[in-house]
Design an enzyme around this catalytic site. Structure first.
Site, mmCIF file in Angstrom:
data_model
loop_
_atom_site.group_PDB
_atom_site.id
_atom_site.type_symbol
_atom_site.label_atom_id
_atom_site.label_comp_id
_atom_site.label_asym_id
_atom_site.label_seq_id
_atom_site.Cartn_x
_atom_site.Cartn_y
_atom_site.Cartn_z
ATOM 1 N N ALA A 70 0.876 -1.161 0.000
ATOM 2 C CA ALA A 70 0.000 0.000 0.000
ATOM 3 C C ALA A 70 0.915 1.214 0.000
ATOM 4 O O ALA A 70 1.705 1.413 0.921
ATOM 5 C CB ALA A 70 -0.892 -0.003 1.238
ATOM 6 N N SER A 71 0.825 2.019 -1.041
ATOM 7 C CA SER A 71 1.780 3.116 -1.230
ATOM 8 C C SER A 71 1.637 4.185 -0.157
ATOM 9 O O SER A 71 0.607 4.305 0.505
ATOM 10 C CB SER A 71 1.574 3.744 -2.616
ATOM 11 N N VAL A 72 2.680 4.978 -0.017
ATOM 12 C CA VAL A 72 2.658 6.122 0.893
ATOM 13 C C VAL A 72 1.520 7.055 0.473
ATOM 14 O O VAL A 72 1.422 7.411 -0.701
ATOM 15 C CB VAL A 72 4.002 6.871 0.844
#
Length: 401
Positions: A70-72
């Protein structure tokens, strides 16, 4: 599931933190305040879902990098701003992740839009499907699919976005994006990754924005190489067209080093990755050096400006990379940028790197313009600029004057 005031506060605090550093279009800000990231990260402490950090959702048994993340959140917001989704858009997302980004896209395109998200990993695709169902985004289409092939059966798309790192724009994507459509992807070249916003004009992609980022690489592209030196404690990350020879470089760190210093200084809050980006627009010797903690402890190599990722120039049996030191005589205590060279041509390579540093230092916000062309485009039809060869495309970088 019902929301709670405490989670509302956490989500809004995160969005406030993001927009304090980078203002966002109102629709994107509203989507970030609406979609619950915590429901896409089951098993994670709900409060941790609203910190500005990446979260691994599937480990990679074959390497150090996660298979899916889950990306920043600030990076998610930045790429959505680059994509600029509009109501009614038909969007393809490559890399389903947790389904969170697809939910944000669904909010932005509205009831008349369509979102298709694809992922090669069945577990990741299932996770995204279940999270989207759980959060009320059942209309998002989730497909277990090789992202390099896209989803031609639902094309054309008005916009496409990749949430995995790409070394090249896959040939199947070229015809799936409508003419005039927008493509945003984390693109790797010469050891760095930039989120590139491109618009399709006929058979050419033209950039209008480049932002530093980092992403898990897509499965199936192998254009980047890693060369290990000093018993694996120093690594060079380079493209397949760059002639980096480990045999010729085997003793490079046994040679005397040479240091050179530029007049360019940076504050502790200032990024200098633009040096790397600018260098790639004219110099085919530039790639990435990674100096491990072991190499630093053993003093195998002089400490790079950033040990895990600094630009390096490599030619034959020599190399030179970026270094920095705090200038105690500077009233602002800024760091001075320089270069250290090893090998017979280390001094010359360090001189070249100083030239790149100086060029960036005089125009720090200037960014190269990129055009991407099909791989069979003849030289006579390419614009003026520096050409980087890929498998499915030819990239041309031009530095504005």
């Amino acid at each position: 599931m019902n929301n709670t005031p405490a989670l509302d506060d956490l989500r809004n605090q995160l969005v406030d933190e993001i927009i304090a550093k980078r203002p966002l279009p109102a629709p994107i800000e509203q989507a970030l305040r609406t979609v619950r990231r915590d429901l896409h990260l089951p098993g994670l402490n709900q409060a941790d879902a609203y910190t500005n950090q990446a979260v691994t959702i599937e480990d990679n048994p074959n390497g150090p990098l996660a298979l899916s993340c889950a990306s920043v959140p600030s990076t998610v917001a930045m790429m959505l701003a680059q994509l600029n989704p509009q109501p009614g858009d038909h969007i393809l997302e490559i890399g389903a992740g947790t389904g969170y980004n697809a939910a944000l896209l669904a909010e932005l395109v509205g009831a008349k839009g369509q979102i298709t998200t694809i992922d090669i990993d069945p577990g990741v695709a299932l996770h995204a499907r279940e999270a989207l169902n759980r959060t009320g985004y059942e209309d998002v289409r989730v497909m277990e699919r090789d992202g390099l092939k896209g989803a031609p059966e639902h094309a054309p798309y008005s916009r496409m976005i990749a949430t995995v790192g790409l070394w090249d724009i896959p040939a199947p994507w070229w015809q799936q994006l409508a003419d005039g459509g927008r493509l945003v992807l984390p693109l790797r070249w010469r050891g760095q990754t930039r989120s590139i916003a491109l618009t399709r004009h006929g058979n050419i992609f033209v950039s209008d924005d480049m932002e530093l980022c980092g992403f898990v690489p897509i499965v199936g592209q192998t254009g980047e190489r890693t060369t290990e030196l000093a018993n694996g404690t120093v690594r060079l990350h380079h493209d397949q067209d760059q002639p980096v020879d480990p045999d010729r470089l085997g003793e490079v760190f046994s040679t005397p080093l040479t240091e050179q210093w530029s007049q360019t200084r940076v504050s502790s809050q200032e990024t200098f990755d633009g040096i790397w980006l600018r260098a790639t627009a004219s110099d085919d010797t530039v790639c990435r050096i990674e100096v491990t903690k072991q190499a630093l402890a053993e003093e195998t190599a002089r400490r790079p400006a950033i040990p895990s990722r600094s630009p390096v120039l490599v030619s034959g049996n020599s190399l030179a990379y970026l270094i920095a030191k705090r200038d105690e005589a500077d009233p602002e205590l800024r760091s001075q940028l320089g270069a250290v060279g090893y090998g017979p041509d280390g001094t010359a390579l360090a001189h070249n790197l100083i030239a790149h540093i100086t060029a960036w230092g005089t125009a720090r916000t200037a960014s190269p313009r990129m055009t991407v062309h099909p791989v069979d485009t003849p030289e006579s039809e390419l614009p003026r600029g520096h050409v980087i060869e890929k498998v499915d495309s030819r990239m041309v970088l031009t530095v504005p004057k």
